[in-house]
Scaffold this active site. Structure first.
Site, mmCIF file in Angstrom:
data_model
loop_
_atom_site.group_PDB
_atom_site.id
_atom_site.type_symbol
_atom_site.label_atom_id
_atom_site.label_comp_id
_atom_site.label_asym_id
_atom_site.label_seq_id
_atom_site.Cartn_x
_atom_site.Cartn_y
_atom_site.Cartn_z
ATOM 1 N N LYS A 1 0.832 -1.221 0.000
ATOM 2 C CA LYS A 1 0.000 0.000 0.000
ATOM 3 C C LYS A 1 0.859 1.261 0.000
ATOM 4 O O LYS A 1 0.616 2.188 -0.759
ATOM 5 C CB LYS A 1 -0.905 0.001 1.235
ATOM 6 C CG LYS A 1 -1.604 1.324 1.483
ATOM 7 C CD LYS A 1 -2.474 1.291 2.698
ATOM 8 C CE LYS A 1 -1.809 1.664 3.996
ATOM 9 N NZ LYS A 1 -1.520 3.092 4.190
ATOM 10 N N ASN A 2 1.871 1.282 0.861
ATOM 11 C CA ASN A 2 2.605 2.539 1.059
ATOM 12 C C ASN A 2 3.541 2.895 -0.081
ATOM 13 O O ASN A 2 4.091 3.995 -0.109
ATOM 14 C CB ASN A 2 3.376 2.511 2.388
ATOM 15 C CG ASN A 2 2.452 2.723 3.567
ATOM 16 O OD1 ASN A 2 1.257 2.946 3.391
ATOM 17 N ND2 ASN A 2 2.998 2.622 4.775
ATOM 18 N N CYS B 1 -5.037 12.956 13.051
ATOM 19 C CA CYS B 1 -5.597 11.672 12.665
ATOM 20 C C CYS B 1 -5.453 10.712 13.819
ATOM 21 O O CYS B 1 -5.035 11.082 14.907
ATOM 22 C CB CYS B 1 -4.908 11.124 11.428
ATOM 23 S SG CYS B 1 -3.297 10.456 11.795
ATOM 24 N N ARG C 1 -0.447 15.163 12.663
ATOM 25 C CA ARG C 1 0.501 14.808 11.584
ATOM 26 C C ARG C 1 0.805 16.064 10.792
ATOM 27 O O ARG C 1 0.219 16.310 9.745
ATOM 28 C CB ARG C 1 -0.099 13.724 10.700
ATOM 29 C CG ARG C 1 0.380 12.346 11.130
ATOM 30 C CD ARG C 1 -0.385 11.280 10.427
ATOM 31 N NE ARG C 1 0.448 10.391 9.647
ATOM 32 C CZ ARG C 1 0.006 9.232 9.181
ATOM 33 N NH1 ARG C 1 -1.221 8.856 9.393
ATOM 34 N NH2 ARG C 1 0.811 8.452 8.479
ATOM 35 N N ASP D 1 4.950 0.783 12.014
ATOM 36 C CA ASP D 1 3.727 0.135 11.529
ATOM 37 C C ASP D 1 3.609 -1.320 11.988
ATOM 38 O O ASP D 1 2.539 -1.916 11.872
ATOM 39 C CB ASP D 1 3.677 0.189 9.993
ATOM 40 C CG ASP D 1 3.315 1.578 9.480
ATOM 41 O OD1 ASP D 1 2.970 2.445 10.308
ATOM 42 O OD2 ASP D 1 3.387 1.796 8.260
ATOM 43 N N ARG E 1 -8.441 -0.423 4.924
ATOM 44 C CA ARG E 1 -7.567 0.547 4.252
ATOM 45 C C ARG E 1 -6.248 -0.091 3.824
ATOM 46 O O ARG E 1 -5.610 0.377 2.876
ATOM 47 C CB ARG E 1 -7.243 1.711 5.201
ATOM 48 C CG ARG E 1 -8.397 2.671 5.437
ATOM 49 C CD ARG E 1 -7.951 3.820 6.328
ATOM 50 N NE ARG E 1 -6.614 4.215 5.987
ATOM 51 C CZ ARG E 1 -5.635 4.468 6.863
ATOM 52 N NH1 ARG E 1 -5.857 4.389 8.150
ATOM 53 N NH2 ARG E 1 -4.434 4.801 6.454
HETATM 54 C C1 UD1 Z 1 4.436 7.033 6.339
HETATM 55 C C2 UD1 Z 1 3.570 5.804 6.201
HETATM 56 C C3 UD1 Z 1 3.101 5.324 7.571
HETATM 57 C C4 UD1 Z 1 4.301 5.119 8.487
HETATM 58 C C5 UD1 Z 1 5.185 6.358 8.519
HETATM 59 C C6 UD1 Z 1 6.465 6.146 9.306
HETATM 60 C C7 UD1 Z 1 2.540 6.053 4.039
HETATM 61 C C8 UD1 Z 1 1.290 6.283 3.261
HETATM 62 N N1 UD1 Z 1 2.429 6.126 5.363
HETATM 63 O O1 UD1 Z 1 3.617 8.057 6.917
HETATM 64 O O2 UD1 Z 1 2.398 4.094 7.397
HETATM 65 O O3 UD1 Z 1 3.830 4.839 9.783
HETATM 66 O O4 UD1 Z 1 5.558 6.744 7.182
HETATM 67 O O5 UD1 Z 1 7.183 5.054 8.803
HETATM 68 O O6 UD1 Z 1 3.576 5.760 3.480
HETATM 69 N N2 UD1 Z 1 6.340 14.915 10.639
HETATM 70 C C9 UD1 Z 1 6.419 16.261 10.971
HETATM 71 N N3 UD1 Z 1 6.350 17.177 9.936
HETATM 72 C C10 UD1 Z 1 6.203 16.799 8.633
HETATM 73 C C11 UD1 Z 1 6.135 15.427 8.324
HETATM 74 C C12 UD1 Z 1 6.195 14.502 9.351
HETATM 75 O O7 UD1 Z 1 6.538 16.625 12.127
HETATM 76 O O8 UD1 Z 1 6.153 17.675 7.754
HETATM 77 C C13 UD1 Z 1 6.414 13.907 11.740
HETATM 78 C C14 UD1 Z 1 5.126 13.081 11.858
HETATM 79 O O9 UD1 Z 1 4.163 13.758 12.642
HETATM 80 C C15 UD1 Z 1 5.615 11.821 12.507
HETATM 81 C C16 UD1 Z 1 7.016 11.659 11.912
HETATM 82 O O10 UD1 Z 1 7.404 12.939 11.405
HETATM 83 O O11 UD1 Z 1 5.721 11.997 13.899
HETATM 84 C C17 UD1 Z 1 7.099 10.615 10.808
HETATM 85 O O12 UD1 Z 1 6.200 10.947 9.810
HETATM 86 P P1 UD1 Z 1 6.420 10.530 8.281
HETATM 87 O O13 UD1 Z 1 7.656 9.738 8.132
HETATM 88 O O14 UD1 Z 1 6.250 11.756 7.455
HETATM 89 O O15 UD1 Z 1 5.176 9.560 8.063
HETATM 90 P P2 UD1 Z 1 4.117 9.570 6.892
HETATM 91 O O16 UD1 Z 1 4.776 9.858 5.596
HETATM 92 O O17 UD1 Z 1 2.941 10.400 7.289
#
Ligand code: UD1
Length: 419
Positions: free
Chosen positions: A22-23, A116, A121, A308, A400
């Site tokens: 999925k990711n 969420c 996030r 995850d 999902r």
């Molecule tokens: C992706 C995955 C999710 C997984 C996560 C971490 C997808 C669709 N989802 O989510 O399943 O759990 O990676 O491996 O691929 N953050 C900030 N600012 C930002 C962006 C992120 O503070 O601009 C923080 C987030 O709140 C979180 C951390 O960074 O605490 C990691 O987030 P991120 O790696 O961006 O996860 P996702 O891409 O949302």
């Protein structure tokens, strides 16, 4: 509202072919916007999140259709650059469309994805990076309106404060057709980033360093279409291995990207399960009661233990012999499944980012509600190892990310039905 009814206590055994990831399918679907030609994605999992991505594409003017785990996406004609709020809310990761729409059209409007189920996030890293690449960003009444003054973003040197998966993907998507070179330092190294880059390279993009913390992208004028197979899902792999381990069973998982499962498998092995890998297969045999994991299980960016997989491994450790400790370092609010596991008889104490799990000999079925995707899968896993019947509601979260979870579990001998 559908539910899953699980009669626990059956030992899971058999062979299962793993679903596509999925990711990586989600950012790859977004990436198809950058190609003026048809893209064919094989091994594409059929999941509600994937259907949401397909609705976003169709809303922008692409044509996206599915059959037999193949998505065919034709983005020759893009007529819109805004993702409506309801679609943004349906799937929080719709934010990864931002970089692709900008790369294709030079403008895009999305809405601010609210908090969420895993806690807040923020998207500050995504926005700061886009600005560095020359994108003007204005926020107005919950909308994020982005425009590139001269139609094309430019390359930039971007150092991420944290290796965010989504931010790394958005930068790559914006950079592949930008003017000049983009360098991402402290980039996320998740295998899904490599899968996205593999797809983009197949479309003519010039990217190096993916899988490492410094990625270099040389912008191209245009990308072409391609046929590409999505990688197998390493988190679904962790889920089915945990379920089988929890029920004392045996499994051969096929269509696995073995190397990418190592951070999870090396921890699961400490529970006493026998695990062998060969080619694209993982064999697991779990016999008597699992052992607790001695070292603290710390979730970390790849190649650390994946956040995850935290909930699904916990669902197996709640009945292990001894005490295991998790430390959740990625998300603030990722222990919401523990209340349901406690209701089923688990002994779990949560304090901030730490969860202490004292193994109990047996869980019992209960009525529980899934509040997030992986937490929901953990409830299914716990219910399968419990005695008695469990009813799991809120299963839209599970749908999902898991393709026909009840069919996969029934195939392994589990007693589960959807009502
Ligand atoms: C992706 C995955 C999710 C997984 C996560 C971490 C997808 C669709 N989802 O989510 O399943 O759990 O990676 O491996 O691929 N953050 C900030 N600012 C930002 C962006 C992120 O503070 O601009 C923080 C987030 O709140 C979180 C951390 O960074 O605490 C990691 O987030 P991120 O790696 O961006 O996860 P996702 O891409 O949302």
């Amino acid at each position: 509202m559908q539910k899953l009814i699980v009669n626990g206590g059956k030992t899971l055994r058999g062979e299962l072919s793993l679903q596509g990831c999925k990711n990586s399918a989600l950012p790859i679907m977004a990436a198809s916007l950058l190609c003026g030609e048809e893209c064919v994605l094989n091994n594409c999992p059929e999941l509600t999140d994937i259907y949401s991505a397909s609705r976003i594409l169709n809303g922008l003017g692409s044509r996206c259709r599915f059959s037999d785990n193949t998505a065919v996406i034709d983005s020759q004609n893009i007529s819109k650059t805004e993702i409506p709020e309801n679609l943004m809310r349906e799937m929080r990761s719709s934010i990864i469309f931002m970089g692709a729409i900008l790369g294709r059209t030079g403008e895009c409007t999305v809405s601010i994805p609210g908090g969420c189920e895993l806690g807040p996030r923020p998207i500050d890293m995504h926005l700061a990076a886009m600005k560095k690449m020359g994108v003007d960003i204005r926020e107005s009444y919950g909308k994020i309106i982005c425009r590139v003054p001269f139609g094309k973003a430019h390359g930039a040197k971007i150092s991420l404060p944290f290796p965010s998966v989504g931010a790394t993907e958005n930068i790559i998507l914006c950079a592949v057709t930008a003017d000049g070179e983009t360098v991402i330092n402290n980039a996320a190294r998740e295998p899904e980033i490599c899968d996205l880059c593999g797809f983009l390279r197949a479309c003519g993009a010039e990217i190096s360093g993916d899988g490492e913390s410094r990625i270099v992208i040389k912008g191209q004028n245009r990308l072409h279409g391609c046929v590409y197979a999505i990688m197998p899902d390493r988190i679904a792999c962790a889920t089915y291995l945990s379920m089988v381990a929890a029920t004392g069973g045996e499994i051969v998982l096929k269509n696995v990207c073995v190397a990418e499962t190592e951070p999870f498998v090396s921890v699961l092995e400490q529970t006493g399960c026998s695990i062998y890998t060969y080619d694209d297969r993982i064999y697991l045999r779990s016999g008597s009661r699992l052992k607790a994991v001695k070292d603290r299980i710390r979730t970390m960016p790849h190649p650390g233990f994946p956040t995850d997989a935290q909930a699904v491994l916990m669902s197996a450790l709640v009945t292990a012999n001894g005490t295991s400790v998790f430390e959740e370092n990625i998300f603030d609010c990722r222990y919401r499944h523990t209340d349901a596991l406690v209701k089923m008889g688990a002994d779990i104490q949560v304090l901030g980012k730490i969860a202490v799990i004292k193994g109990v000999p047996q869980l019992h079925g209960a009525n529980v509600e899934a509040t997030d995707l992986r937490g929901g899968a953990a409830m299914v896993s716990a219910a399968l190892s419990a005695e008695g019947t469990a009813e799991i509601s809120g299963i839209s979260h599970i749908d999902r990310g898991y393709e026909k979870i009840e069919e996969a579990v029934r195939h392994l001998g589990g007693d589960i039905r959807r009502v």
